[in-house]
Design a protein around this motif. Structure first.
Motif, PDB file in Angstrom:
ATOM      1  N   SER A  43       0.804  -1.223   0.000  1.00 40.55           N
ATOM      2  CA  SER A  43       0.000   0.000   0.000  1.00 40.55           C
ATOM      3  C   SER A  43       0.838   1.274   0.000  1.00 40.55           C
ATOM      4  CB  SER A  43      -0.933   0.009   1.212  1.00 40.55           C
ATOM      5  OG  SER A  43      -0.218  -0.242   2.401  1.00 40.55           O
ATOM      6  N   ASN A 114      -3.419   5.074   8.634  1.00 46.67           N
ATOM      7  CA  ASN A 114      -4.241   4.947   7.435  1.00 46.67           C
ATOM      8  C   ASN A 114      -5.684   4.671   7.845  1.00 46.67           C
ATOM      9  OD1 ASN A 114      -4.873   4.740   4.680  1.00 46.67           O
ATOM     10  ND2 ASN A 114      -3.133   3.402   4.233  1.00 46.67           N
ATOM     11  N   ARG A 115      -6.602   4.583   6.898  1.00 43.52           N
ATOM     12  CA  ARG A 115      -8.004   4.223   7.123  1.00 43.52           C
ATOM     13  C   ARG A 115      -8.361   3.088   6.172  1.00 43.52           C
ATOM     14  NH1 ARG A 115     -11.256   8.378   9.186  1.00 43.52           N
ATOM     15  NH2 ARG A 115     -12.819   6.713   9.424  1.00 43.52           N
ATOM     16  N   TYR A 200      -7.210   0.084   1.813  1.00 49.89           N
ATOM     17  CA  TYR A 200      -6.839   1.316   2.497  1.00 49.89           C
ATOM     18  C   TYR A 200      -7.312   2.527   1.697  1.00 49.89           C
ATOM     19  CZ  TYR A 200      -3.599  -1.546   5.252  1.00 49.89           C
ATOM     20  OH  TYR A 200      -3.039  -2.491   6.069  1.00 49.89           O
ATOM     21  N   THR A 202      -5.670   5.092   1.077  1.00 50.85           N
ATOM     22  CA  THR A 202      -4.579   5.526   0.205  1.00 50.85           C
ATOM     23  C   THR A 202      -4.546   4.730  -1.093  1.00 50.85           C
ATOM     24  OG1 THR A 202      -3.121   4.057   1.467  1.00 50.85           O
ATOM     25  CG2 THR A 202      -3.126   6.388   2.070  1.00 50.85           C
ATOM     26  N   TYR A 226       1.683   1.903  10.647  1.00 47.18           N
ATOM     27  CA  TYR A 226       2.794   1.384   9.846  1.00 47.18           C
ATOM     28  C   TYR A 226       4.099   1.641  10.601  1.00 47.18           C
ATOM     29  CZ  TYR A 226      -0.165   1.290   5.596  1.00 47.18           C
ATOM     30  OH  TYR A 226      -1.139   1.038   4.656  1.00 47.18           O
ATOM     31  N   PHE A 260      -2.045   9.306   3.757  1.00 47.95           N
ATOM     32  CA  PHE A 260      -1.522   8.761   5.011  1.00 47.95           C
ATOM     33  C   PHE A 260      -1.521   9.842   6.088  1.00 47.95           C
ATOM     34  CE2 PHE A 260       0.485   5.905   1.909  1.00 47.95           C
ATOM     35  CZ  PHE A 260       0.266   4.663   2.506  1.00 47.95           C
ATOM     36  N   THR A 261      -1.561   9.407   7.327  1.00 46.46           N
ATOM     37  CA  THR A 261      -1.333  10.293   8.469  1.00 46.46           C
ATOM     38  C   THR A 261       0.088  10.044   8.950  1.00 46.46           C
ATOM     39  OG1 THR A 261      -3.644  10.118   9.141  1.00 46.46           O
ATOM     40  CG2 THR A 261      -2.085  10.901  10.810  1.00 46.46           C
TER      41      THR A 261
END
Length: 264
Positions: A43, A114-115, A200, A202, A226, A260-261
């Motif tokens: 990802s 992530n979500r 995800y 992303t 991550y 992404f965060t």
């Protein structure tokens, strides 16, 4: 008039050629060693490719990246595959590698968040409210729900956890198409081979062939983290500097632009 060849000249030329080849043979591994070898969750591809290009431009050092499911990468590291840096899509597979004493002390950190989302092919996308009691099986119909393998691929594990928490799993379990990675699950939806998939956020943003039709509540699954670390077997002097770059403010935009965060 004939010119006599001098034997020692031929010998000297041959010796020089052998010596040059020897230097080249010694230099080739040294040059290869300069490349930082990264094992990264599938990802991450779009964001990490961009960050790596910037790193190469700034440092002059190159990277080579193997993208796959975190589970597959962890097993390869355990089997002795040569790599310098590992970026997992979940804590569990980094813990697995750490448990084998294969990450360097003091280099591990939580890197990105992530979500997970529900996606559908672009031309068939209708908004879905993801909540307790959702009849996802009816939405999927005779098709399949594409997601990473739920027993090994992090995105699949997060997806299963969310479906269980929402009471959906028992009705949809038999319709799941488990893929070898989250990108493989994404491709099934993008190609129209599956009407829905869990990936995800992303990944969804990186594929114009899909649309996000729903986002899973954050409290329906464990936090998506991550972690990143230098591997203990790495002998590459540039691995630490590479990790420092990726986790710096300078590299952060490459990841936030993909959704992404960045975790601090």
């Amino acid at each position: 008039m004939s010119i006599k060849r001098r034997p020692w000249l031929g010998f000297a030329a041959a010796s020089l050629a052998v010596a040059w080849l020897g230097v080249a043979a010694i230099g080739a591994p040294a040059m290869a060693q300069d490349k930082v070898t990264v094992f990264a969750a599938a990802s991450l591809k779009n964001a990490l490719d961009a960050a790596n290009a910037a790193w190469t431009k700034e440092s002059g050092k190159e990277t080579t990246v193997s993208y796959a499911a975190s589970s597959a990468l962890a097993k390869q590291i355990e089997a002795g595959a040569p790599a310098d840096v590992f970026i997992s899509a979940d804590l569990a597979w980094m813990d697995y590698v750490a448990g084998k004493k294969l990450i360097r002390d003091g280099t591990r950190s939580n890197f990105l968040g992530n979500r997970i989302v529900l996606v559908a092919p672009k031309d068939a996308a209708k908004r879905v409210e993801i909540k307790e009691g959702l009849d996802l099986a009816a939405l999927v119909g005779d098709g399949k729900l594409a997601m990473g393998a739920v027993d090994s691929v992090p995105a699949g594990k997060y997806g299963k956890a969310a479906l269980e928490k929402l009471g959906i799993w028992p009705s949809i379990e038999g319709k799941v198409a488990g893929a070898e990675s989250v990108r493989a699950a994404l491709a099934l939806v993008s190609r129209g081979e599956a009407p829905y998939g869990i990936v995800y956020a992303t990944d969804a943003a990186a594929d114009p062939g899909v649309s996000v039709v729903g986002t899973f509540p954050e409290d329906s699954h464990p936090p998506i983290v991550y972690p990143i670390a230098v591997l203990s077997e790495s002998e590459n002097a540039g691995a630490g500097a590479y990790l420092d770059y990726l986790t710096s403010d300078k590299a952060a935009p490459f990841f936030t632009e993909q959704g992404f965060t960045v975790l601090k």
